[in-house]
Design a protein around this motif. Sequence first.
Motif, PDB file in Angstrom:
ATOM      1  N   GLU A  43      23.110  28.328  13.513  1.00 64.85           N
ATOM      2  CA  GLU A  43      23.744  27.787  14.714  1.00 64.85           C
ATOM      3  C   GLU A  43      22.763  26.925  15.508  1.00 64.85           C
ATOM      4  O   GLU A  43      23.155  26.079  16.295  1.00 64.85           O
ATOM      5  CB  GLU A  43      24.262  28.931  15.600  1.00 64.85           C
ATOM      6  N   VAL A  44      21.472  27.204  15.296  1.00 70.14           N
ATOM      7  CA  VAL A  44      20.458  26.450  16.038  1.00 70.14           C
ATOM      8  C   VAL A  44      19.396  25.920  15.084  1.00 70.14           C
ATOM      9  O   VAL A  44      18.998  26.607  14.146  1.00 70.14           O
ATOM     10  CB  VAL A  44      19.752  27.366  17.079  1.00 70.14           C
ATOM     11  N   GLY A  63      22.175  22.962  18.864  1.00 71.69           N
ATOM     12  CA  GLY A  63      22.607  24.324  19.181  1.00 71.69           C
ATOM     13  C   GLY A  63      22.119  24.826  20.521  1.00 71.69           C
ATOM     14  O   GLY A  63      22.856  25.491  21.235  1.00 71.69           O
ATOM     15  N   LEU A  64      20.884  24.510  20.915  1.00 71.98           N
ATOM     16  CA  LEU A  64      20.443  24.916  22.252  1.00 71.98           C
ATOM     17  C   LEU A  64      20.900  23.854  23.244  1.00 71.98           C
ATOM     18  O   LEU A  64      21.362  22.777  22.848  1.00 71.98           O
ATOM     19  CB  LEU A  64      18.927  25.062  22.323  1.00 71.98           C
ATOM     20  N   ASN A  65      20.721  24.155  24.508  1.00 74.47           N
ATOM     21  CA  ASN A  65      21.117  23.226  25.557  1.00 74.47           C
ATOM     22  C   ASN A  65      20.343  21.903  25.445  1.00 74.47           C
ATOM     23  O   ASN A  65      19.122  21.871  25.557  1.00 74.47           O
ATOM     24  CB  ASN A  65      20.820  23.914  26.904  1.00 74.47           C
ATOM     25  N   THR A 108      17.260  26.899  27.959  1.00 64.43           N
ATOM     26  CA  THR A 108      17.702  26.609  26.593  1.00 64.43           C
ATOM     27  C   THR A 108      19.001  27.323  26.231  1.00 64.43           C
ATOM     28  O   THR A 108      19.701  26.922  25.314  1.00 64.43           O
ATOM     29  CB  THR A 108      16.636  27.043  25.574  1.00 64.43           C
ATOM     30  N   GLY A 109      19.285  28.410  26.930  1.00 61.74           N
ATOM     31  CA  GLY A 109      20.477  29.185  26.599  1.00 61.74           C
ATOM     32  C   GLY A 109      20.384  29.866  25.246  1.00 61.74           C
ATOM     33  O   GLY A 109      21.365  30.002  24.526  1.00 61.74           O
ATOM     34  N   GLY A 129       3.203  21.402  15.153  1.00 65.18           N
ATOM     35  CA  GLY A 129       4.422  21.755  15.856  1.00 65.18           C
ATOM     36  C   GLY A 129       5.075  22.954  15.182  1.00 65.18           C
ATOM     37  O   GLY A 129       4.464  23.612  14.332  1.00 65.18           O
ATOM     38  N   VAL A 130       6.330  23.227  15.579  1.00 60.19           N
ATOM     39  CA  VAL A 130       7.039  24.385  15.024  1.00 60.19           C
ATOM     40  C   VAL A 130       8.503  23.996  14.793  1.00 60.19           C
ATOM     41  O   VAL A 130       9.101  23.294  15.614  1.00 60.19           O
ATOM     42  CB  VAL A 130       6.949  25.590  15.992  1.00 60.19           C
ATOM     43  N   LEU A 131       9.026  24.437  13.671  1.00 62.18           N
ATOM     44  CA  LEU A 131      10.431  24.192  13.349  1.00 62.18           C
ATOM     45  C   LEU A 131      11.143  25.546  13.301  1.00 62.18           C
ATOM     46  O   LEU A 131      10.668  26.479  12.656  1.00 62.18           O
ATOM     47  CB  LEU A 131      10.512  23.485  11.982  1.00 62.18           C
ATOM     48  N   VAL A 132      12.278  25.627  14.020  1.00 64.41           N
ATOM     49  CA  VAL A 132      12.937  26.923  14.187  1.00 64.41           C
ATOM     50  C   VAL A 132      14.412  26.829  13.798  1.00 64.41           C
ATOM     51  O   VAL A 132      15.070  25.834  14.118  1.00 64.41           O
ATOM     52  CB  VAL A 132      12.854  27.371  15.673  1.00 64.41           C
ATOM     53  N   VAL A 133      14.937  27.867  13.117  1.00 67.44           N
ATOM     54  CA  VAL A 133      16.395  28.017  13.033  1.00 67.44           C
ATOM     55  C   VAL A 133      16.765  29.380  13.624  1.00 67.44           C
ATOM     56  O   VAL A 133      15.977  30.322  13.552  1.00 67.44           O
ATOM     57  CB  VAL A 133      16.937  27.909  11.576  1.00 67.44           C
ATOM     58  N   GLN A 134      17.978  29.455  14.219  1.00 73.13           N
ATOM     59  CA  GLN A 134      18.406  30.710  14.828  1.00 73.13           C
ATOM     60  C   GLN A 134      19.878  30.973  14.503  1.00 73.13           C
ATOM     61  O   GLN A 134      20.654  30.029  14.306  1.00 73.13           O
ATOM     62  CB  GLN A 134      18.249  30.626  16.363  1.00 73.13           C
TER      63      GLN A 134
END
Length: 755
Positions: A43-44, A63-65, A108-109, A129-134
Amino acid sequence: MRDLSAGPRVLLKRLRELMAEPLEPQERLDRIVRQIANNMVAEVCSCYVLRSDGVLELYATEGLNKDAVHLAQLKMGQGLVGTIAASAQPLNLSDAQAHPAFRYLPETGEEIYHSFLGVPILRAGRSLGVLVVQNKAQRNYREDEVEALETTAMVLAEMIATGELKKLTRPGLELDLTRPVSIEGDSYSEGIGLGHVVLHEPRIVVTNLLNEDADKEIRKLVEAIGSLRLSIDDMLSRREISMEGEHREVLETYRMFAHDQGWVRRMEEAIRNGLTAEAAVEKVQSDTKARMMRLTDPYLRERMHDFDDLANRLLRQLTGFSSQSMAEGLPTDAIIFARAMGAAELLDYPRGNVRGLVLEDGAVTSHIVIVAKAMGIAVVGQAAGAVALAENGDTAIIDGDDGKVHVRPVADLVKAYEEKVRLRARRQEQFRALRDVEPVTRDGKRIKLQMNAGLLVDLPQLSESGAEGIGLFRTELQFMISSTMPKADEQENFYRSVLKQAEGRPVTFRTLDIGGDKVLPYFRGHEEENPALGWRAIRLSLDRPGLLRTQLRALLKAAAGAELKMMLPMVTEVLEIRAVRELMQKEVQHLSKFGHQLPKKLQFGAMLEVPALLWQLDALMNEVDFVSVGSNDLFQFTMAVDRGNARVADRFDVLGKPFLRILRDIVRAGERNNTPVTLCGEIAGRPLSAMALMGIGFRSISMSPTAIGPIKAMLLALDVDRLAAGLNAALDDDAGLVSPRDLLVQFANDHEIPV
Ligand code: PEP
Ligand code: MG
């Protein structure tokens, strides 16, 4: 959730298309994160980029704000994202909020998302940097999903490294990749250089990331590894390996890594996930490096360098990189960064292009440093991590005076250094103006100033510095930079060119001073517990008369019809001098028998470096035509402090009473016996200590050519008799508490002597 393992190839294919499209950077980044989120059924998906102030800023999100983009930020080490960047390790959590490092960013919600997978965006082991999925649902991401996200992160690393994201950076802020860094090392050779980084072992920048045909790439990889293994075996079978700075131990480690199945498997896996062979090498190299950087064990950290070198070799193999193309692109103001390097390799660079040399390893007495010094190049050694922190073409400043290196320096620092360089140049100009001025003290004493040398690159300095001759020619340097023992005719030709280039000025050749810290790669003695006190210099020469006779013959032939001045290093007993004289006599007889022309005059001298000679001074002076004090070694042996060991080398003062008294005794013995005495150690080249030498009676000294100007400036202002009166009184006063150094500084101040 869809099975991701089928996904990476499709995803990478889409990303490749996105990279090729003519998009604005923000738009491209937004589409990339959307694509990743879609593909991974997350979703993110968010991308954080590390700024030079150590803050990770949200650069794009799906997905985040969206309003949080470029506003949400976390410091390095803070929150989950900061932890990933700081540790350069992924975090895979089914309940992110339960993690102790979790930090809630209201803008960010993100509170509704439970599972979290974040990977570092790495380049050469550094987090960019950093790459994120949520996901909302609590779940654990599988190993292959982690791998897939890491592979994807490489694409972002490339975007950051090529500078594309710079355009998105708010004014006044910079990305970490362009962060200025300063590295503290040791000063090995003075001088300041402003210029551009040249990595001696260039890191290949992989631009071709994504493959079309995995099987083909795997074949390419296997082939390259095959030739890499062969080339290592080949190097190991050669005798002269240590010349390249590649000692056997390092090569053995290379071989071990090159045969490591785990390494090969990880690279193959990365190729199956969609990377090209070279991108796969880089990915695994970066992951491994990030992991190993945290090791504290120095031995293992050293092995990390070996692994890194090996991966670089493999990259060069895969991309067909040639050092030829590198040499063509060499900037005219190169500052060479190397982990370690052989002296011969430095000589391969066009001399005029090199402004400085930064070494992660090295020792001040290593031959690369001796050669660099001879070439007048600033050197900083023991500059830990320098190679990883710099990129080819980065701006850099090397400060060989203070042992500092500044990579990507800020404008103010550049300005300050430019000013320093200007000042130095002006001073050099003043010294140059003194070049033809006779070195006579204020009270009319004529001083003989000579220079030390050892390579042909030194010779032009003779006329540039205004030295009267070469007071110490270290013949071992030719042997140290050669990969095999120089043959008789090579030695002869070399000495002949030295004499020719000296154009009639006297040259004092010192016979081979090898052993101790001066190691010849092709001539190995036994391991010694105490090499400084071991089998070295004249001891070795007398035990290997063939070696010495070859050199003596080469010197005699080279100086045919002229004057030959030579001296012996590390003499301990007068008898040793006699033994060499006998060998010399044999050579003279041999040459005359075969009709060779001999030198028209022979001057035979000895170096005074071993304290035992102090109790044989009269016998010594009677035996030789001149004596040259090697104060570096004499001080080391008198004070029992290793000259190469920074912890003790400066513990006692060369300008202290004991050492100055010893030196004065030597001068007096010379006067008594009518034997010329000179001094050729480092103290001759420092104005304050050279002033002390004059005060105790020296009238001839030899030093590095750059010191001639400053020493001459000191002499012109010096009233020697006046200094001698005060200094001798202080040295004779057993109970006196005034240190000679204080007295000298005071004298220089009172009489405005530049020291
Ligand atoms: C000395 O010992 O002072 C000297 C001049 O010789 P080297 O530095 O080469 O040992
Ligand atoms: Mg010496």
